[in-house]
Each structure stands twice: as C-alpha cells, then as structure tokens.
Design a protein around this motif. Structure first.
Motif, PDB file in Angstrom:
ATOM      1  N   VAL A  24      40.450  33.924  38.600  1.00 52.38           N
ATOM      2  CA  VAL A  24      41.092  35.167  39.014  1.00 52.38           C
ATOM      3  C   VAL A  24      41.696  35.027  40.400  1.00 52.38           C
ATOM      4  O   VAL A  24      42.703  35.642  40.727  1.00 52.38           O
ATOM      5  CB  VAL A  24      40.064  36.324  38.988  1.00 52.38           C
ATOM      6  CG1 VAL A  24      40.640  37.567  39.622  1.00 52.38           C
ATOM      7  CG2 VAL A  24      39.653  36.622  37.548  1.00 52.38           C
ATOM      8  N   LEU A  25      41.094  34.197  41.249  1.00 56.12           N
ATOM      9  CA  LEU A  25      41.569  34.025  42.622  1.00 56.12           C
ATOM     10  C   LEU A  25      42.245  32.680  42.774  1.00 56.12           C
ATOM     11  O   LEU A  25      41.580  31.660  42.899  1.00 56.12           O
ATOM     12  CB  LEU A  25      40.399  34.135  43.602  1.00 56.12           C
ATOM     13  CG  LEU A  25      39.672  35.487  43.621  1.00 56.12           C
ATOM     14  CD1 LEU A  25      38.496  35.421  44.571  1.00 56.12           C
ATOM     15  CD2 LEU A  25      40.613  36.598  44.022  1.00 56.12           C
ATOM     16  N   ALA A 239      32.748  37.951  47.957  1.00 61.68           N
ATOM     17  CA  ALA A 239      31.480  37.885  48.674  1.00 61.68           C
ATOM     18  C   ALA A 239      30.630  39.135  48.470  1.00 61.68           C
ATOM     19  O   ALA A 239      29.426  39.112  48.728  1.00 61.68           O
ATOM     20  CB  ALA A 239      31.748  37.677  50.162  1.00 61.68           C
ATOM     21  N   SER A 240      31.232  40.216  48.007  1.00 66.85           N
ATOM     22  CA  SER A 240      30.483  41.460  47.819  1.00 66.85           C
ATOM     23  C   SER A 240      29.574  41.420  46.594  1.00 66.85           C
ATOM     24  O   SER A 240      28.651  42.236  46.480  1.00 66.85           O
ATOM     25  CB  SER A 240      31.465  42.639  47.685  1.00 66.85           C
ATOM     26  OG  SER A 240      32.133  42.607  46.428  1.00 66.85           O
ATOM     27  N   THR A 303      35.014  44.575  40.130  1.00 62.80           N
ATOM     28  CA  THR A 303      35.330  44.233  41.518  1.00 62.80           C
ATOM     29  C   THR A 303      36.551  43.350  41.650  1.00 62.80           C
ATOM     30  O   THR A 303      37.426  43.589  42.491  1.00 62.80           O
ATOM     31  CB  THR A 303      34.127  43.530  42.180  1.00 62.80           C
ATOM     32  OG1 THR A 303      32.989  44.398  42.132  1.00 62.80           O
ATOM     33  CG2 THR A 303      34.437  43.167  43.629  1.00 62.80           C
ATOM     34  N   MET A 304      36.616  42.315  40.808  1.00 69.51           N
ATOM     35  CA  MET A 304      37.631  41.288  40.986  1.00 69.51           C
ATOM     36  C   MET A 304      38.899  41.504  40.174  1.00 69.51           C
ATOM     37  O   MET A 304      39.917  40.875  40.437  1.00 69.51           O
ATOM     38  CB  MET A 304      37.050  39.911  40.648  1.00 69.51           C
ATOM     39  CG  MET A 304      35.847  39.518  41.497  1.00 69.51           C
ATOM     40  SD  MET A 304      36.115  39.696  43.267  1.00 69.51           S
ATOM     41  CE  MET A 304      37.525  38.637  43.507  1.00 69.51           C
ATOM     42  N   ILE A 305      38.840  42.389  39.192  1.00 71.47           N
ATOM     43  CA  ILE A 305      40.034  42.618  38.374  1.00 71.47           C
ATOM     44  C   ILE A 305      40.491  44.071  38.469  1.00 71.47           C
ATOM     45  O   ILE A 305      41.569  44.366  38.984  1.00 71.47           O
ATOM     46  CB  ILE A 305      39.786  42.218  36.906  1.00 71.47           C
ATOM     47  CG1 ILE A 305      39.419  40.740  36.818  1.00 71.47           C
ATOM     48  CG2 ILE A 305      41.037  42.497  36.056  1.00 71.47           C
ATOM     49  CD1 ILE A 305      39.115  40.244  35.424  1.00 71.47           C
ATOM     50  N   THR A 306      39.643  45.007  38.003  1.00 70.33           N
ATOM     51  CA  THR A 306      40.068  46.402  37.905  1.00 70.33           C
ATOM     52  C   THR A 306      40.460  46.990  39.258  1.00 70.33           C
ATOM     53  O   THR A 306      41.542  47.574  39.406  1.00 70.33           O
ATOM     54  CB  THR A 306      38.962  47.253  37.268  1.00 70.33           C
ATOM     55  OG1 THR A 306      38.628  46.701  35.985  1.00 70.33           O
ATOM     56  CG2 THR A 306      39.429  48.692  37.088  1.00 70.33           C
ATOM     57  N   HIS A 333      44.707  39.647  34.874  1.00 70.67           N
ATOM     58  CA  HIS A 333      44.986  40.983  35.396  1.00 70.67           C
ATOM     59  C   HIS A 333      45.839  41.815  34.436  1.00 70.67           C
ATOM     60  O   HIS A 333      45.950  43.026  34.613  1.00 70.67           O
ATOM     61  CB  HIS A 333      45.725  40.880  36.736  1.00 70.67           C
ATOM     62  CG  HIS A 333      44.862  40.406  37.861  1.00 70.67           C
ATOM     63  ND1 HIS A 333      43.941  41.206  38.492  1.00 70.67           N
ATOM     64  CD2 HIS A 333      44.757  39.194  38.459  1.00 70.67           C
ATOM     65  CE1 HIS A 333      43.325  40.523  39.439  1.00 70.67           C
ATOM     66  NE2 HIS A 333      43.806  39.291  39.435  1.00 70.67           N
ATOM     67  N   LEU A 334      46.428  41.190  33.433  1.00 69.01           N
ATOM     68  CA  LEU A 334      47.399  41.900  32.593  1.00 69.01           C
ATOM     69  C   LEU A 334      46.797  42.768  31.486  1.00 69.01           C
ATOM     70  O   LEU A 334      47.171  43.933  31.348  1.00 69.01           O
ATOM     71  CB  LEU A 334      48.396  40.907  31.988  1.00 69.01           C
ATOM     72  CG  LEU A 334      49.626  40.556  32.816  1.00 69.01           C
ATOM     73  CD1 LEU A 334      49.256  40.010  34.192  1.00 69.01           C
ATOM     74  CD2 LEU A 334      50.490  39.534  32.070  1.00 69.01           C
TER      75      LEU A 334
END
Length: 355
Positions: A24-25, A239-240, A303-306, A333-334
C-alpha cells in the motif's frame, strides 16, 4: 498429501496478505533502499522465479477458487486498473492503479493507460517527496521513532530464537547485514524480507518502481508532477498500528521462506489481469480463523486504505479541477465501497472503467 499442500497454501496466502498490505505504501521500498545505500550491493541481479499459486488453487480446490471468484465479483469496482474521471466544467482526468514494483510486466503500462499518461498535462502520485532524496531523509530524521526503536529495544529481543535465526537467514540471502537493521521497526524489516531477492537487487541497482518511473517520465516530458500526501503522513499511519500486529506479520512472512517468489508472482498475475477485487476475498477465504487476526487486518485496512482514501480525494480535487490529470496510486486504493472509485463518485464525478 493434499492436506499438507493445503496447509502450505494457507501459510503462503497469509503472508501474501501481509505483502499486499505493505505494498500500500510505495515509498517503503524506496526508504529501505535509501537506508541500505551504504551497504554492499550485489554484483548480479538474481533470476526471478515463482509460480502462480492461484492456478494451483484452481486445479487442486476448484470449489474454493469459485467461491473466491464469486466474492470478488461482488466487490464494487473490483476489476480494472484505469478509470476515467469526468465532472461538469472540468476536462476529464484518469485514475490508475499501480503496483509498487520494478518488474517489467508491472512497469509497462497497458496501451490505454499509456495513451492517457502521454496525453496528460499533470501526473499525480501518492507523494512526490520520494523524488527528492534530501527531503526523504529529512522526513525520516524529524521523527526517527516512527521507523526505529529509540530505546534499548531491538528486533531480536522481540523474536523467539528460531524466528530471529530465520530473520537473519532471510536478510543474509538478500545481502543485508542483520546488525545494520537491528533497531528497525518490524514493518520495515517485513518490507525487506517480503521482497524477492531479484526485486530488491533491481531496486538497489537503481531501477525505479512503477510510481517513481511514471513521475520521472512525466518530468522528462515536461509535465507537471504533484502529490497527494507527505511521507510523514504515511509513516505516522503505519506506526500507529499495534506493535503486536506488525510482529505477527513479520513472523508470518519469515515462515514463508523462499516461497516469497510464488507470492509475488501471484500478486503480479492478479495485477496484470486487473483482478484487484480478488485480493481481499482471497485472503478471507484461505486465512485460518481467528478474531485477533481479523481485527488486526481490519484495523490495517481502515488506517492504511480507507482513511488515506479520504485524504487523497480532498487533495486531488483542486488538481483535477485543472483538468487532464493522470492520477496513479496503489491499486488497493481503488476497489470496494470505501475505495477511491466510489469516493470519487460520491464527490460528484462520473467514473468509468477503461479497458
């Protein structure tokens, strides 16, 4: 024998979920390479090898495969990498899903996407800070605790002796001295061991992942290049998440061993087909049950997408208002009800899949 194969496939797909999560990153790979730049480089790029595990699943357990296909078909906007964005009063733009790798099958755009890219005035990626090494390193140094343990903790102190040995073996195979990453947070180490040796060697050799290649090509042709996030935003989000979640992901990836090649090949095959909506249904179907695991990955997705999707939409609006933009972000992300395709529709755009 069939049961043994099934167990092996479950382990492989569990790790596949982590690998896709890390993908994702896209700056992660760049960051790892930047931090290892002073290390010893490989003289030759290892040959990539891997088998498509989906083909094996389709052959060995067709009922399970059909179930995954059915669920994937029900995923909103789950098929397709290129989408046209249209809104009254604005020139049309395009949204394209990327895979953050250097494999030529990934970095060679489909014809329709290449045409849209060539015609665009502006190219948009997740963060432009990856194009400036000084800015990247400055972002890292401002908040080192996001990437490194700043107390007495080391990764080996959080791993069992067997897992620590497996981590060292995986790092050695990639030419990475274990001592050089002893203080790194587990999600950074996961990135290193999740990359096949051939992919890591290409990146250390200077081959850009797709997103960076698009930005560099855009600059070379005189296009404007813009970003949707900062590196610090992405680092803080990663990191969260709980340390226990990251440690479990690292251990799962270590257990995969050399089958990481099969995992990455499967990801590439799905990407080439545009079957992005098949990824999460595949994971849910093959992962062993467990509320903690499900909760952990649900938190990751939120956290990482939505959440990041909402930020991307807000930052994209003024760029898209200028018209004729080519927006390239991680393909995960799509799709989905909270994916970018649906979010753009909620923002007043007509969004259409382009073959």
């Amino acid at each position: 024998m069939k049961r043994v194969i099934a167990i092996a496939e479950r382990t492989a797909f569990a790790s596949l979920k982590l690998l896709v999560a890390l993908n994702v990153l896209f700056f992660l790979s760049f960051m790892v390479i930047a931090l290892l730049a002073a290390g010893k480089a490989r003289a030759e790029t290892p040959v990539c090898a891997g088998a498509d595990m989906l083909s094996a699943l389709q052959k060995d357990d067709p009922a399970a495969y059909r179930k995954i296909e059915t669920e994937a078909a029900a995923t909103p906007n789950g098929k397709g990498l290129l989408w046209k964005l249209e809104k009254a009063g604005e020139r049309p733009s395009f949204l394209f899903g990327t895979m953050h790798m250097t494999d030529p099958r990934v970095t060679t755009l489909p014809p329709a996407a290449q045409k849209a890219f060539d015609a665009a005035d502006t190219v948009v990626i997740e963060t432009t800070e990856v194009l400036d090494k000084q800015k990247m390193m400055a972002a890292f140094l401002k908040e080192p605790e996001l990437m490194m343990f700043t107390d007495s903790t080391t990764l080996s102190s959080l791993l069992s002796p067997d897992d620590a040995a497996a981590a060292n073996k995986a790092l050695d195979a990639r030419g990475i001295p274990p001592a050089s990453v002893a203080k790194m947070k587990p999600w950074m180490l996961s990135t290193m061991v999740a990359l096949p040796a051939c992919e890591l060697a290409r990146q250390t050799g200077g081959t850009p992942v797709l997103d960076i290649k698009l930005a560099e090509d855009a600059k070379a042709s005189g296009k404007a290049v813009d970003g949707l996030e900062t590196v610090a935003d992405q680092l803080r989000a990663m990191a969260s998440l709980p340390l226990a979640f990251h440690m479990k992901g690292l251990v799962d990836t270590l257990k995969l061993g050399n089958r990481v090649n099969d995992v990455n090949e499967t990801m590439i095959v799905l990407y080439q087909r545009g079957d992005i909506g098949m990824l999460w249904p595949l994971f849910r179907a093959v992962l062993p049950g467990g509320e903690d695991d499900s909760a952990g990955y649900a938190a990751f997705e939120e956290t990482m997408i939505t959440r990041r999707n909402k930020v991307m939409i807000d930052h994209a609006r003024p760029i898209l208002a200028k018209g004729n933009a080519f927006m390239a972000v991680g393909a995960l992300h799509l799709p989905g009800a909270e994916g970018l395709v649906e979010d753009f529709r909620k923002a007043g755009y007509t969004v259409t899949a382009v073959d």
